[in-house]
Design an enzyme around this catalytic site. Structure first.
Site, PDB file in Angstrom:
ATOM      1  N   SER A 141       0.707  -1.370  -0.377  1.00 18.32           N
ATOM      2  CA  SER A 141       0.159   0.357   0.018  1.00 18.32           C
ATOM      3  C   SER A 141       0.970   0.974  -0.495  1.00 18.32           C
ATOM      4  O   SER A 141       1.829   1.085   0.450  1.00 18.32           O
ATOM      5  CB  SER A 141      -1.205  -0.109   1.315  1.00 18.32           C
ATOM      6  OG  SER A 141      -1.323   0.917   0.792  1.00 18.32           O
ATOM      7  N   TYR A 154      -2.237  -0.225  10.397  1.00 16.61           N
ATOM      8  CA  TYR A 154      -1.831  -1.071   9.011  1.00 16.61           C
ATOM      9  C   TYR A 154      -1.047  -0.111   8.507  1.00 16.61           C
ATOM     10  O   TYR A 154      -0.347  -1.395   7.957  1.00 16.61           O
ATOM     11  CB  TYR A 154      -3.099  -0.614   8.754  1.00 16.61           C
ATOM     12  CG  TYR A 154      -3.440  -0.335   6.809  1.00 16.61           C
ATOM     13  CD1 TYR A 154      -4.142  -1.709   6.772  1.00 16.61           C
ATOM     14  CD2 TYR A 154      -3.109   0.347   6.120  1.00 16.61           C
ATOM     15  CE1 TYR A 154      -4.222  -1.686   5.026  1.00 16.61           C
ATOM     16  CE2 TYR A 154      -3.550   0.113   4.746  1.00 16.61           C
ATOM     17  CZ  TYR A 154      -3.697  -1.102   4.350  1.00 16.61           C
ATOM     18  OH  TYR A 154      -3.619  -1.492   3.119  1.00 16.61           O
TER      19      TYR A 154
END
Length: 238
Positions: A141, A154
């Protein structure tokens, strides 16, 4: 077809980015081994692939469970005889300040987002090393390249995936195995890694198909060439 006679394992394959990658890779000739936790979605994926003449093996399992990972890799080898491509896609995020995040939520994100990548890489690599070829694509990501408010854990798991990817690349490139991290920005899925009060315009963010097309590019470069780290952004998200 760009992936004719190739065998690809795709984790988190039942929805979103994973599903798009499985469908595109199958369209390009790959035999697909699809792993996810939702059995009905896996069956739907299998039906769609096989309706166009493709081959798809499905395995309902948890990427953070070592026995599930071992069994799915063994089943893939039994069914298809080899593994050419591994796409570590399974992952999720929880949008909360750290002080509100529970220890259980922390553990689950680390288990799925990072432990799962480690386990599949560990059990697939010996097969790739024996055949002296292979491609591993870790779907990370853009949050793995910068800090994101209210997504500290995250983001940390994706930083870990990027560091792991870079290190593994140096370990196995002598076996002609290419290892890459693909870091999308906002993608139109159930979970967007850019959240908050001013989200990007939905019709301008990346689609799962865009990420799948980029993964296909990584997987089909000439064997002498490797993309090791790629950030994929929306062109104009506002």
């Amino acid at each position: 077809m760009l992936l004719e006679n190739k065998v690809a394992i795709v984790t988190g394959a039942s929805r979103g980015i994973g599903r798009s990658i499985a469908l595109l890779f199958s369209k390009e000739g790959a035999k697909i081994s699809a792993i996810a936790r939702t059995e009905q979605d896996l069956k739907n994926l299998k039906d769609e692939i096989e309706s166009t003449g493709g081959k798809c093996l499905i395995f309902k399992g948890d990427v953070s469970d070592e026995n599930d990972v071992k069994k799915s890799v063994e089943k893939t080898i039994q069914e298809f005889g080899k593994i050419d491509i591994l796409v570590n896609n399974a992952g999720f995020g929880i949008y909360k300040p750290v002080v509100e995040l529970t220890t259980e939520e922390f553990d689950k994100m680390v288990a799925v987002n990072f432990r799962g990548v480690f386990l599949f890489t560990k059990y697939v690599l010996p097969h790739m090393m024996r055949q002296n070829s292979g491609v591993i694509i870790n779907i990370s990501s853009i949050a793995g390249t910068l800090g994101v408010r209210n997504m500290a854990v995250y983001a940390a798991t994706k930083w870990a995936v990027n560091g792991f990817t870079e290190s593994i690349m140096h370990e196995v490139r002598e076996y002609n195995i290419r290892v890459a991290s693909l870091c999308p920005g906002s993608v139109d899925t159930n979970f967007s890694n850019v959240a908050g009060s001013n989200p990007p315009t939905k019709d301008k963010v990346l689609k799962p198909e865009d990420v799948a097309q980029t993964a296909l590019l990584i997987a089909t470069l000439p064997e002498r060439a490797m993309l090791s780290h790629l950030i994929l952004r929306p062109t104009n998200p506002r």
